[in-house]
Design an enzyme around this catalytic site. Structure first.
Site, mmCIF file in Angstrom:
data_model
loop_
_atom_site.group_PDB
_atom_site.id
_atom_site.type_symbol
_atom_site.label_atom_id
_atom_site.label_comp_id
_atom_site.label_asym_id
_atom_site.label_seq_id
_atom_site.Cartn_x
_atom_site.Cartn_y
_atom_site.Cartn_z
ATOM 1 N N ASP A 155 0.681 -1.162 0.182
ATOM 2 C CA ASP A 155 0.069 -0.137 -0.107
ATOM 3 C C ASP A 155 0.862 1.208 0.196
ATOM 4 O O ASP A 155 2.152 1.235 0.534
ATOM 5 C CB ASP A 155 -0.702 -0.149 1.354
ATOM 6 C CG ASP A 155 -2.117 -1.090 1.215
ATOM 7 O OD1 ASP A 155 -2.192 -1.445 0.052
ATOM 8 O OD2 ASP A 155 -2.626 -1.442 2.203
ATOM 9 N N LYS A 198 -3.387 2.864 -1.912
ATOM 10 C CA LYS A 198 -4.715 2.844 -1.172
ATOM 11 C C LYS A 198 -4.712 3.981 -0.245
ATOM 12 O O LYS A 198 -5.431 3.961 0.786
ATOM 13 C CB LYS A 198 -4.610 1.658 -0.059
ATOM 14 C CG LYS A 198 -4.892 0.124 -0.857
ATOM 15 C CD LYS A 198 -6.512 0.159 -1.416
ATOM 16 C CE LYS A 198 -6.724 -1.131 -2.149
ATOM 17 N NZ LYS A 198 -7.940 -1.130 -2.709
ATOM 18 N N MET A 257 -8.840 6.906 8.485
ATOM 19 C CA MET A 257 -9.181 7.639 7.296
ATOM 20 C C MET A 257 -9.992 8.591 7.460
ATOM 21 O O MET A 257 -10.965 8.885 6.497
ATOM 22 C CB MET A 257 -9.361 6.512 6.188
ATOM 23 C CG MET A 257 -8.459 5.633 6.151
ATOM 24 S SD MET A 257 -8.791 4.149 5.206
ATOM 25 C CE MET A 257 -9.968 3.144 6.176
#
Length: 484
Positions: A257, A279, A392
């Site tokens: 990632d 990602k 996130m």
């Protein structure tokens, strides 16, 4: 022989078979106790000579595992001995032991005195029956121990049972492959292939069955590879587990990632192929289906693939989706958990996720949902007396603030924004829930960031230990800085 001369020499590495043979340890203190503890594993007939011994040595003597010569050293103690260890702590006594041993052509180790010793005791990595010994020829024993610590992290505990399995089948392997080149090829397949993988997964019976099938197989080429799903933690390479370090050192291909730190990627085997499958929230993004296709492509090419994910692969890392794909396509896989970002980043910010006075529960949530409108239960997340960790959440931080307050969370609840947690550039921004979006905008918060909501977030100002102290309020403007 002077110690400096000995250190300049190249010592002959040797593993001695002491089973059933007499070994004398002179000295009864803690140093002698450590030497005896190591010798007990060899099956040697151990004699300890000293006026007094530690309680632990006394227990070994009482159990008839060690014999005791009570008194001061005498030359007659050396009769019939194969090996001598001098651990008295008295140099003049140690010199006498070394001299008497030399006259009888006995190998002697004088603890912490390379000049008097005729053999050195190495630092050892024990994966019985596999043993790795490290020596600096007596020049720097502490350095040897530090090297051992590094090596410990590279060799999985399953290597011992794997070596024992190979020993049990040694004769069958030799009969099956009398040609040495074919035998080496088979053993390489054994130690690098599916048998080794199954041993690492604690599947010893399955590994043995796989070995038996391999002995019957005329085609030893590895037809398919495998996948190891590895959690890389939030960024600090020191947070990698030993299994994670082993996996990335064995990988042929690493699909990682964008959030995996450069410092972690530096630890990947030099000749491995690195493929970034981004990602990063709000940035480059590789569709999950493409990642699945890449894993399958490299497995079919016979590669050992590591799917390297930031944090833990099973905590908002889509690890479950990837295992479902691998299972569907009958691809062998392992999972190496990582330290999740919420746990690590909170710890590096000095924030305990639970606390008897403030939070009796902790909830993890993500601001990124696969299906639009598939929000979590905000009334549950907004409960008092619990810590909320949101992954996130940079782009939707204003919405998070609004929904938490709307569902009953006190606007004055402490919050902490942790940017680049556990990395050298870590920033922690503290404030209250009612000012959350303003703080994020004022400090130009960037991904990767984690949001902690709860009374424990207020402890960051007092308990911080890593990097700079937490920031509070809006940063000063250039005009304010000039005025100051």
């Amino acid at each position: 022989m002077a110690g400096s001369t000995l250190a300049a020499m190249t010592l002959y590495p040797m593993f001695a078979n002491l089973n059933g043979r007499r070994v004398l340890v002179v000295g009864g203190g803690s140093v002698a106790e450590r030497k005896i503890a190591a010798l007990r594993k060899t099956g040697a007939r151990i004699e300890v000579g000293a006026p007094r011994v530690t309680p632990r040595i006394a227990r070994w003597v009482a159990a008839a595992e060690v014999s005791h010569r009570c008194g001061e050293f005498e030359d007659t103690w050396l009769q019939g001995v194969w090996l001598v260890v001098a651990a008295t702590g008295n140099r003049s006594v140690n010199q006498r032991i070394a001299s008497a041993s030399g006259q009888r052509q006995l190998l002697v180790n004088v603890v912490d005195d390379a000049g008097l010793s005729t053999f050195q005791v190495p630092a050892v990595v024990d994966r019985h029956p596999l043993t790795i010994a490290i020596s600096t020829s007596g020049a720097a024993p502490m350095l040897a121990r530090l090297v051992r610590e590094r090596i410990e992290s590279l060799f999985d505990l399953s290597l011992g049972p794997l070596a024992s399995l190979a020993e049990r089948y040694r004769e069958r392997i030799r009969r099956r492959f009398p040609d040495s080149r074919k035998r080496r090829r088979f053993l390489e397949h054994l130690f690098r292939g599916k048998v080794a993988e199954q041993m690492r997964c604690n599947q010893a019976l399955l590994a043995e069955r796989t070995l038996k099938r391999s002995l019957r197989d005329t085609n030893l080429q590895r037809k398919r590879g495998s996948v190891v799903l590895v959690g890389a933690g939030p960024g600090d390479p020191g947070l990698l587990t030993l299994n994670a370090l082993r996996a990335i050192n064995e990988a042929d291909v690493v699909l990682h990632d964008g959030l995996v730190s450069a410092e972690v990627l530096e630890l990947v085997r030099r000749d491995a192929t690195l493929v970034e499958v981004g990602k990063r929230g709000g940035g480059a993004h590789t569709p999950q289906e493409d990642i699945h296709a890449l894993m399958r492509e490299h497995v079919l090419a016979g590669h050992r693939v590591v799917r390297l994910k930031g944090g833990d692969p099973f905590v908002f890392g889509r690890g479950g989706e990837e295992l479902e794909f691998l299972r569907e396509h009958r691809i062998d896989y392992e999972v190496v958990p990582g330290i999740s970002a919420a746990i690590a980043c909170a710890a590096y910010a000095g924030i305990p996720l639970t606390h008897r006075d403030h939070a009796q529960a902790v909830a993890f949530a993500t601001a990124q949902c696969r299906t639009p409108g598939a929000d979590p239960d905000w009334s549950s997340l907004a409960r008092q007396n619990q810590t909320l960790a949101i992954y996130m959440g940079v782009s939707g931080i204003a919405r998070t603030q609004h929904l938490l307050i709307a569902h009953g969370r006190d606007p004055n609840t402490p919050v902490a924004l942790i940017e680049n947690g556990s990395r050298p550039e870590q920033r922690v921004i503290c404030g209250m829930l009612c000012e959350l979006s303003r703080l994020a905008a004022a400090h130009s918060l960037q991904s990767p960031s984690l949001l902690i909501v709860g009374e424990v977030a207020g402890l960051a100002n007092r308990l911080h230990w890593y990097g700079q102290a937490p920031l509070t309020g809006a940063p000063a403007s250039s005009a304010d800085r000039r005025a100051a």
